[in-house]
Design a protein around this motif. Structure first.
Motif, PDB file in Angstrom:
ATOM      1  N   LEU A   1     -17.964 -40.542  32.457  1.00  0.00           N
ATOM      2  CA  LEU A   1     -17.367 -40.194  31.172  1.00  0.00           C
ATOM      3  C   LEU A   1     -17.796 -41.191  30.100  1.00  0.00           C
ATOM      4  CD1 LEU A   1     -13.657 -39.370  32.083  1.00  0.00           C
ATOM      5  CD2 LEU A   1     -15.464 -37.777  31.514  1.00  0.00           C
ATOM      6  N   LEU A   2     -17.858 -40.700  28.902  1.00  0.00           N
ATOM      7  CA  LEU A   2     -18.181 -41.579  27.784  1.00  0.00           C
ATOM      8  C   LEU A   2     -16.994 -42.499  27.501  1.00  0.00           C
ATOM      9  CD1 LEU A   2     -19.791 -39.007  25.334  1.00  0.00           C
ATOM     10  CD2 LEU A   2     -20.975 -40.732  26.698  1.00  0.00           C
ATOM     11  N   PRO A   3     -17.273 -43.736  27.135  1.00  0.00           N
ATOM     12  CA  PRO A   3     -16.170 -44.630  26.778  1.00  0.00           C
ATOM     13  C   PRO A   3     -15.353 -44.025  25.635  1.00  0.00           C
ATOM     14  CG  PRO A   3     -18.238 -45.850  26.969  1.00  0.00           C
ATOM     15  CD  PRO A   3     -18.576 -44.392  27.065  1.00  0.00           C
ATOM     16  N   GLY A   4     -14.052 -44.050  25.781  1.00  0.00           N
ATOM     17  CA  GLY A   4     -13.156 -43.537  24.741  1.00  0.00           C
ATOM     18  C   GLY A   4     -12.821 -42.063  24.874  1.00  0.00           C
ATOM     19  N   SER A   5     -13.412 -41.366  25.826  1.00  0.00           N
ATOM     20  CA  SER A   5     -13.176 -39.920  25.928  1.00  0.00           C
ATOM     21  C   SER A   5     -11.730 -39.595  26.302  1.00  0.00           C
ATOM     22  CB  SER A   5     -14.150 -39.270  26.904  1.00  0.00           C
ATOM     23  OG  SER A   5     -14.084 -39.862  28.172  1.00  0.00           O
ATOM     24  N   ARG A   6     -11.134 -40.383  27.170  1.00  0.00           N
ATOM     25  CA  ARG A   6      -9.728 -40.129  27.533  1.00  0.00           C
ATOM     26  C   ARG A   6      -8.807 -40.366  26.342  1.00  0.00           C
ATOM     27  NH1 ARG A   6     -11.625 -42.640  32.543  1.00  0.00           N
ATOM     28  NH2 ARG A   6     -11.614 -41.015  34.144  1.00  0.00           N
ATOM     29  N   ALA A   7      -9.070 -41.440  25.623  1.00  0.00           N
ATOM     30  CA  ALA A   7      -8.253 -41.739  24.436  1.00  0.00           C
ATOM     31  C   ALA A   7      -8.443 -40.660  23.373  1.00  0.00           C
ATOM     32  CB  ALA A   7      -8.614 -43.114  23.878  1.00  0.00           C
ATOM     33  N   PHE A   8      -9.660 -40.171  23.234  1.00  0.00           N
ATOM     34  CA  PHE A   8      -9.928 -39.127  22.248  1.00  0.00           C
ATOM     35  C   PHE A   8      -9.182 -37.845  22.593  1.00  0.00           C
ATOM     36  CE2 PHE A   8     -12.746 -35.702  20.548  1.00  0.00           C
ATOM     37  CZ  PHE A   8     -12.493 -35.928  19.208  1.00  0.00           C
ATOM     38  N   LEU A   9      -9.208 -37.440  23.871  1.00  0.00           N
ATOM     39  CA  LEU A   9      -8.468 -36.244  24.287  1.00  0.00           C
ATOM     40  C   LEU A   9      -6.980 -36.446  24.054  1.00  0.00           C
ATOM     41  CD1 LEU A   9      -8.258 -33.434  25.521  1.00  0.00           C
ATOM     42  CD2 LEU A   9      -8.207 -34.529  27.781  1.00  0.00           C
ATOM     43  N   ALA A  10      -6.469 -37.622  24.366  1.00  0.00           N
ATOM     44  CA  ALA A  10      -5.046 -37.908  24.133  1.00  0.00           C
ATOM     45  C   ALA A  10      -4.715 -37.773  22.646  1.00  0.00           C
ATOM     46  CB  ALA A  10      -4.691 -39.300  24.645  1.00  0.00           C
ATOM     47  N   TRP A  11      -5.594 -38.271  21.775  1.00  0.00           N
ATOM     48  CA  TRP A  11      -5.377 -38.159  20.323  1.00  0.00           C
ATOM     49  C   TRP A  11      -5.403 -36.698  19.882  1.00  0.00           C
ATOM     50  CZ3 TRP A  11      -8.655 -36.288  16.480  1.00  0.00           C
ATOM     51  CH2 TRP A  11      -8.202 -36.485  15.182  1.00  0.00           C
ATOM     52  N   LEU A  12      -6.357 -35.913  20.395  1.00  0.00           N
ATOM     53  CA  LEU A  12      -6.420 -34.494  20.048  1.00  0.00           C
ATOM     54  C   LEU A  12      -5.111 -33.793  20.402  1.00  0.00           C
ATOM     55  CD1 LEU A  12     -10.009 -33.585  21.309  1.00  0.00           C
ATOM     56  CD2 LEU A  12      -9.241 -33.647  18.925  1.00  0.00           C
ATOM     57  N   ARG A  13      -4.634 -34.059  21.586  1.00  0.00           N
ATOM     58  CA  ARG A  13      -3.393 -33.411  22.039  1.00  0.00           C
ATOM     59  C   ARG A  13      -2.188 -33.908  21.241  1.00  0.00           C
ATOM     60  NH1 ARG A  13      -4.379 -33.194  28.593  1.00  0.00           N
ATOM     61  NH2 ARG A  13      -5.514 -31.216  28.543  1.00  0.00           N
ATOM     62  N   ARG A  14      -2.120 -35.200  21.033  1.00  0.00           N
ATOM     63  CA  ARG A  14      -0.980 -35.795  20.327  1.00  0.00           C
ATOM     64  C   ARG A  14      -0.880 -35.281  18.888  1.00  0.00           C
ATOM     65  NH1 ARG A  14      -2.405 -40.519  21.385  1.00  0.00           N
ATOM     66  NH2 ARG A  14      -3.380 -41.092  19.424  1.00  0.00           N
ATOM     67  N   THR A  15      -2.020 -35.056  18.253  1.00  0.00           N
ATOM     68  CA  THR A  15      -2.018 -34.622  16.847  1.00  0.00           C
ATOM     69  C   THR A  15      -2.057 -33.099  16.707  1.00  0.00           C
ATOM     70  OG1 THR A  15      -4.425 -34.832  16.743  1.00  0.00           O
ATOM     71  CG2 THR A  15      -3.108 -36.757  16.048  1.00  0.00           C
ATOM     72  N   GLY A  16      -2.112 -32.388  17.843  1.00  0.00           N
ATOM     73  CA  GLY A  16      -2.103 -30.925  17.794  1.00  0.00           C
ATOM     74  C   GLY A  16      -3.402 -30.305  17.301  1.00  0.00           C
ATOM     75  N   LYS A  17      -4.482 -31.071  17.363  1.00  0.00           N
ATOM     76  CA  LYS A  17      -5.782 -30.553  16.916  1.00  0.00           C
ATOM     77  C   LYS A  17      -6.289 -29.513  17.908  1.00  0.00           C
ATOM     78  CE  LYS A  17      -6.287 -33.699  13.637  1.00  0.00           C
ATOM     79  NZ  LYS A  17      -6.046 -33.347  12.276  1.00  0.00           N
ATOM     80  N   GLN A  18      -6.963 -28.503  17.386  1.00  0.00           N
ATOM     81  CA  GLN A  18      -7.643 -27.544  18.239  1.00  0.00           C
ATOM     82  C   GLN A  18      -8.961 -28.161  18.675  1.00  0.00           C
ATOM     83  OE1 GLN A  18      -8.055 -23.924  16.012  1.00  0.00           O
ATOM     84  NE2 GLN A  18      -5.967 -23.286  16.445  1.00  0.00           N
ATOM     85  N   TYR A  19      -9.368 -27.874  19.906  1.00  0.00           N
ATOM     86  CA  TYR A  19     -10.612 -28.441  20.402  1.00  0.00           C
ATOM     87  C   TYR A  19     -11.240 -27.522  21.444  1.00  0.00           C
ATOM     88  CZ  TYR A  19      -7.733 -29.822  24.397  1.00  0.00           C
ATOM     89  OH  TYR A  19      -6.888 -29.821  25.466  1.00  0.00           O
ATOM     90  N   VAL A  20     -12.552 -27.683  21.579  1.00  0.00           N
ATOM     91  CA  VAL A  20     -13.316 -26.982  22.605  1.00  0.00           C
ATOM     92  C   VAL A  20     -14.374 -27.960  23.104  1.00  0.00           C
ATOM     93  CG1 VAL A  20     -14.929 -25.097  23.094  1.00  0.00           C
ATOM     94  CG2 VAL A  20     -12.990 -24.704  21.586  1.00  0.00           C
ATOM     95  N   PHE A  21     -14.499 -28.063  24.405  1.00  0.00           N
ATOM     96  CA  PHE A  21     -15.570 -28.839  25.002  1.00  0.00           C
ATOM     97  C   PHE A  21     -16.757 -27.902  25.192  1.00  0.00           C
ATOM     98  CE2 PHE A  21     -11.845 -31.231  26.270  1.00  0.00           C
ATOM     99  CZ  PHE A  21     -12.252 -32.542  26.080  1.00  0.00           C
ATOM    100  N   LEU A  22     -17.916 -28.287  24.677  1.00  0.00           N
ATOM    101  CA  LEU A  22     -19.133 -27.499  24.833  1.00  0.00           C
ATOM    102  C   LEU A  22     -19.980 -28.161  25.910  1.00  0.00           C
ATOM    103  CD1 LEU A  22     -20.044 -26.899  21.099  1.00  0.00           C
ATOM    104  CD2 LEU A  22     -18.866 -25.345  22.659  1.00  0.00           C
ATOM    105  N   SER A  23     -20.459 -27.357  26.832  1.00  0.00           N
ATOM    106  CA  SER A  23     -21.299 -27.868  27.913  1.00  0.00           C
ATOM    107  C   SER A  23     -22.662 -27.206  27.840  1.00  0.00           C
ATOM    108  CB  SER A  23     -20.651 -27.561  29.267  1.00  0.00           C
ATOM    109  OG  SER A  23     -21.557 -27.837  30.308  1.00  0.00           O
ATOM    110  N   ASN A  24     -23.701 -27.987  28.057  1.00  0.00           N
ATOM    111  CA  ASN A  24     -25.049 -27.417  28.031  1.00  0.00           C
ATOM    112  C   ASN A  24     -25.470 -26.896  29.404  1.00  0.00           C
ATOM    113  OD1 ASN A  24     -25.478 -29.825  29.354  1.00  0.00           O
ATOM    114  ND2 ASN A  24     -27.232 -30.426  28.132  1.00  0.00           N
ATOM    115  N   THR A  25     -24.557 -26.837  30.354  1.00  0.00           N
ATOM    116  CA  THR A  25     -24.935 -26.350  31.676  1.00  0.00           C
ATOM    117  C   THR A  25     -25.098 -24.832  31.676  1.00  0.00           C
ATOM    118  OG1 THR A  25     -24.434 -26.343  34.038  1.00  0.00           O
ATOM    119  CG2 THR A  25     -22.555 -26.154  32.570  1.00  0.00           C
TER     120      THR A  25
END
Length: 118
Positions: free
Chosen positions: A1-25
């Motif tokens: 995982l990229l450094p800060g990714s867990r904290a970033f997801l926590a921030w997205l959830r805490r602030t109610g932001k909409q998000y989508v993870f895009l995968s190139n697979t």
């Protein structure tokens, strides 16, 4: 995982932001990616990611084919990820997909014949 990714997801959830993870697979569907992100060492959060928050290249390719390839077309598919995509492609579009000639390999003679009609 990229450094800060867990904290970033926590921030997205805490602030109610909409998000989508895009995968190139192109070899996995979003559910397989979701499962991977729930297992060590890739676990982002103990709380599972919602089903609609991951979109893969394979899913984008499938949507493109379903929306843009006309009935009766010939498709040569280069895939290194097995054939999971074929089941996904058929979902809700069985008749359309059944009208296509889908190949994942061609002999030299078949390749030459397909090239003349492309």
């Amino acid at each position: 995982l990229l450094p800060g990714s867990r904290a970033f997801l926590a921030w997205l959830r805490r602030t109610g932001k909409q998000y989508v993870f895009l995968s190139n697979t192109g070899s996995k569907c979003s559910e397989e990616c979701r499962k991977k992100l729930q297992s060590p060492p890739y676990q982002l959060d103990p709380q599972p990611l919602p089903h609609d928050t991951i979109y893969t290249a394979a899913e984008a390719q499938i949507a493109y084919l379903q929306e843009n390839v006309p009935r009766g077309s010939k498709l040569f598919v280069v895939s290194g990820g097995g054939d999971f995509w074929l089941g996904e492609l058929r979902k809700g579009h069985e008749e359309l997909v059944a009208s296509w000639e889908i190949r994942t390999s061609l002999s030299d003679a078949e390749a030459k014949q397909w090239a003349t009609i492309a």
